[in-house]
Design a protein around this motif. Structure first.
Motif, PDB file in Angstrom:
ATOM      1  N   VAL A   1      44.492 -24.307  26.412  1.00 57.54           N
ATOM      2  CA  VAL A   1      43.940 -25.656  26.043  1.00 57.54           C
ATOM      3  C   VAL A   1      44.794 -26.069  24.763  1.00 57.54           C
ATOM      4  O   VAL A   1      44.993 -27.332  24.646  1.00 57.54           O
ATOM      5  CB  VAL A   1      42.533 -25.694  25.819  1.00 57.54           C
ATOM      6  N   CYS A   2      45.086 -25.317  23.784  1.00 56.62           N
ATOM      7  CA  CYS A   2      45.618 -25.698  22.665  1.00 56.62           C
ATOM      8  C   CYS A   2      47.001 -26.103  22.936  1.00 56.62           C
ATOM      9  O   CYS A   2      47.408 -27.236  22.220  1.00 56.62           O
ATOM     10  CB  CYS A   2      45.745 -24.617  21.845  1.00 56.62           C
ATOM     11  N   ALA A   3      47.700 -25.847  24.020  1.00 61.35           N
ATOM     12  CA  ALA A   3      48.946 -26.148  24.060  1.00 61.35           C
ATOM     13  C   ALA A   3      48.939 -27.565  24.893  1.00 61.35           C
ATOM     14  O   ALA A   3      49.759 -28.551  24.575  1.00 61.35           O
ATOM     15  CB  ALA A   3      49.621 -25.194  25.426  1.00 61.35           C
ATOM     16  N   GLN A   4      47.912 -27.920  25.548  1.00 61.44           N
ATOM     17  CA  GLN A   4      47.697 -29.191  26.363  1.00 61.44           C
ATOM     18  C   GLN A   4      47.275 -30.104  25.168  1.00 61.44           C
ATOM     19  O   GLN A   4      47.866 -31.222  25.018  1.00 61.44           O
ATOM     20  CB  GLN A   4      46.573 -29.152  27.412  1.00 61.44           C
ATOM     21  N   LEU A   5      46.525 -29.734  24.168  1.00 66.21           N
ATOM     22  CA  LEU A   5      46.039 -30.530  23.080  1.00 66.21           C
ATOM     23  C   LEU A   5      47.322 -30.866  22.082  1.00 66.21           C
ATOM     24  O   LEU A   5      47.268 -32.028  21.779  1.00 66.21           O
ATOM     25  CB  LEU A   5      45.102 -29.972  22.119  1.00 66.21           C
ATOM     26  N   ALA A   6      48.080 -29.871  22.198  1.00 69.10           N
ATOM     27  CA  ALA A   6      49.474 -30.051  21.206  1.00 69.10           C
ATOM     28  C   ALA A   6      50.381 -31.211  21.896  1.00 69.10           C
ATOM     29  O   ALA A   6      50.900 -32.111  21.195  1.00 69.10           O
ATOM     30  CB  ALA A   6      50.124 -28.846  20.801  1.00 69.10           C
ATOM     31  N   GLU A   7      50.493 -31.043  23.232  1.00 70.81           N
ATOM     32  CA  GLU A   7      51.112 -31.931  24.073  1.00 70.81           C
ATOM     33  C   GLU A   7      50.417 -33.490  23.900  1.00 70.81           C
ATOM     34  O   GLU A   7      51.284 -34.481  23.715  1.00 70.81           O
ATOM     35  CB  GLU A   7      51.250 -31.502  25.491  1.00 70.81           C
ATOM     36  N   VAL A   8      49.130 -33.462  24.167  1.00 71.99           N
ATOM     37  CA  VAL A   8      48.671 -34.985  23.895  1.00 71.99           C
ATOM     38  C   VAL A   8      48.879 -35.414  22.545  1.00 71.99           C
ATOM     39  O   VAL A   8      49.137 -36.710  22.435  1.00 71.99           O
ATOM     40  CB  VAL A   8      47.218 -34.660  24.117  1.00 71.99           C
ATOM     41  N   VAL A   9      48.673 -34.578  21.422  1.00 71.78           N
ATOM     42  CA  VAL A   9      49.001 -35.099  20.285  1.00 71.78           C
ATOM     43  C   VAL A   9      50.577 -35.553  19.838  1.00 71.78           C
ATOM     44  O   VAL A   9      50.832 -36.596  19.355  1.00 71.78           O
ATOM     45  CB  VAL A   9      48.885 -34.051  19.089  1.00 71.78           C
TER      46      VAL A   9
ATOM     47  N   GLU B   1      58.036 -23.728  21.462  1.00 71.83           N
ATOM     48  CA  GLU B   1      57.703 -23.410  22.814  1.00 71.83           C
ATOM     49  C   GLU B   1      56.878 -22.148  22.917  1.00 71.83           C
ATOM     50  O   GLU B   1      55.951 -21.939  23.591  1.00 71.83           O
ATOM     51  CB  GLU B   1      58.963 -23.285  23.755  1.00 71.83           C
ATOM     52  N   GLY B   2      57.182 -21.152  21.996  1.00 71.52           N
ATOM     53  CA  GLY B   2      56.341 -19.962  21.847  1.00 71.52           C
ATOM     54  C   GLY B   2      54.973 -20.234  21.395  1.00 71.52           C
ATOM     55  O   GLY B   2      54.050 -19.474  21.880  1.00 71.52           O
ATOM     56  N   ASP B   3      54.669 -21.185  20.733  1.00 70.98           N
ATOM     57  CA  ASP B   3      53.206 -21.455  20.364  1.00 70.98           C
ATOM     58  C   ASP B   3      52.440 -22.167  21.529  1.00 70.98           C
ATOM     59  O   ASP B   3      51.314 -22.197  21.496  1.00 70.98           O
ATOM     60  CB  ASP B   3      53.029 -22.614  19.046  1.00 70.98           C
ATOM     61  N   ARG B   4      53.245 -22.523  22.515  1.00 70.25           N
ATOM     62  CA  ARG B   4      52.390 -23.428  23.887  1.00 70.25           C
ATOM     63  C   ARG B   4      52.215 -22.428  24.943  1.00 70.25           C
ATOM     64  O   ARG B   4      51.706 -22.948  25.845  1.00 70.25           O
ATOM     65  CB  ARG B   4      53.211 -24.648  24.063  1.00 70.25           C
TER      66      ARG B   4
END
Length: 341
Positions: free
Chosen positions: A312-320, A332-335
């Motif tokens: 979910v955090c990776a998806q949120l970061a992608e949206v931001v 990439e490692g954070d997602r």
């Protein structure tokens, strides 16, 4: 007409293949049941028929969970093969077979009713396996079996509760120890491919864990000083590091070695009458099985929750990033989750 006849022949051949495959599965279930019973009877404590660990119940429930309710004829066939030579009378054998078949079938229906998942990846799955699959469902086989032995005259009336308690706890321990292990093996055998990137050090750790569990249990169950608590760090280690795949084999090792010590009257189980030994043994085995099963389920559920949060955090970061393209893109490692175990 020729096409119709050909289609009929194809359907008939397919039906024969399906029936043949079903028959082979039932024979395999019966064979597994019989093999588990033969192993369990090596440690019988009451009338060459009642043992503190009855593997066939765990085998039967695992077969029902993986093959479905149509596996019950194989269970009944295996129960007949086991009890016919050692039963006190034909009616008693029939009653015992009915009880041994109904108990895992009722456990299966109870588990299915509450949405049990054979992966045992949730705490609720472990709890319902304990209370519905093991403790509740096995009341049927213990009650029917002990009653059959009393009515047939194989046991005196005064031994009813001793036979009932050994029968019930033996069947329950079969579910708690054997069923999770077989479910793990079923999942491993049906994987499309083996997990990649397994470190040799992790394989070495697993080997050390199994050997250490066996060694410590041997010492604890062969010494008159009470050292049974020494096995719990190994069970915790297995559950935290390897989850059910490590906890189930370790629990089986501990239970088998403890039962062998009880049958021999050695270690902390010596100098006690049968009822006292049974209480000590089953309390110990129950504690080890519950520790391994529940802690592995909690660990699996926690890891799954963490992976969901990371996703979910990776998806949120992608949206931001899409809303604010001037912002630096997260690494990439954070997602992606780094936990590949």
């Amino acid at each position: 007409m020729a096409a119709v006849a050909r289609d009929t022949g194809i359907r008939r051949n397919n039906g024969f293949r399906r029936n043949g495959a079903t028959a082979l599965r039932l024979v395999a279930v019966a064979a597994l049941y019989y093999a588990g019973a033969w192993i369990g009877l090596l440690q019988e404590l009451v009338r060459d028929q009642v043992t503190p660990l009855w593997p066939p119940t765990g085998i039967a429930l695992a077969c029902l969970l993986t093959l479905g309710p149509m596996a019950w004829p194989g269970i009944a066939l295996g129960a007949v093969a086991v009890n016919a030579p050692i039963g006190p009378s034909p009616l008693a054998v029939l009653a015992i077979v009915v009880g041994n078949t109904l108990a895992p079938l009722c456990s299966y229906l109870l588990l299915r009713r509450v949405g049990f998942r054979p992966a045992l990846d949730r705490l609720r799955d472990a709890l319902v396996l304990v209370f519905l699959g093991a403790l509740a469902g096995m009341l049927i086989s213990a009650t029917v079996g002990a009653t059959a032995l009393i009515v047939s005259g194989a046991l005196p009336v005064g031994d009813f509760w001793t036979a009932w308690s050994v029968w019930w706890t033996g069947d329950a321990m079969g579910v708690l120890v054997i069923t999770p292990l077989l479910l793990v093996l079923h999942r491993l055998l049906h994987r499309v491919r083996l997990p990649r990137g397994v470190s040799p050090y992790r394989l070495l750790e697993a080997a050390v864990l199994l050997l250490g569990t066996a060694a410590v249990t041997l010492v604890a169950t062969r010494t008159e000083v009470s050292l049974l608590f020494l096995v719990f760090p190994f069970l915790i280690w297995a559950a935290l590091r390897f989850r059910l795949a490590g906890a189930a084999p370790c629990s089986l090792i501990v239970s088998v070695l403890a039962i062998a010590a009880t049958a021999e009257g050695t270690g902390p189980f010596s100098h006690h009458a049968l009822p006292a030994r049974m209480v000590t043994l089953q309390a110990f085995n129950g504690s080890t099985a519950l520790t391994a099963l529940l802690l592995s389920a909690i660990t699996t559920e926690r890891n799954a929750t963490r992976r969901q949060i990371e996703h979910v955090c990776a998806q949120l970061a992608e949206v931001v990033f899409r809303l604010a393209p001037d912002e630096p893109r997260p690494p990439e490692g954070d997602r992606k989750s780094t936990d590949r175990r």
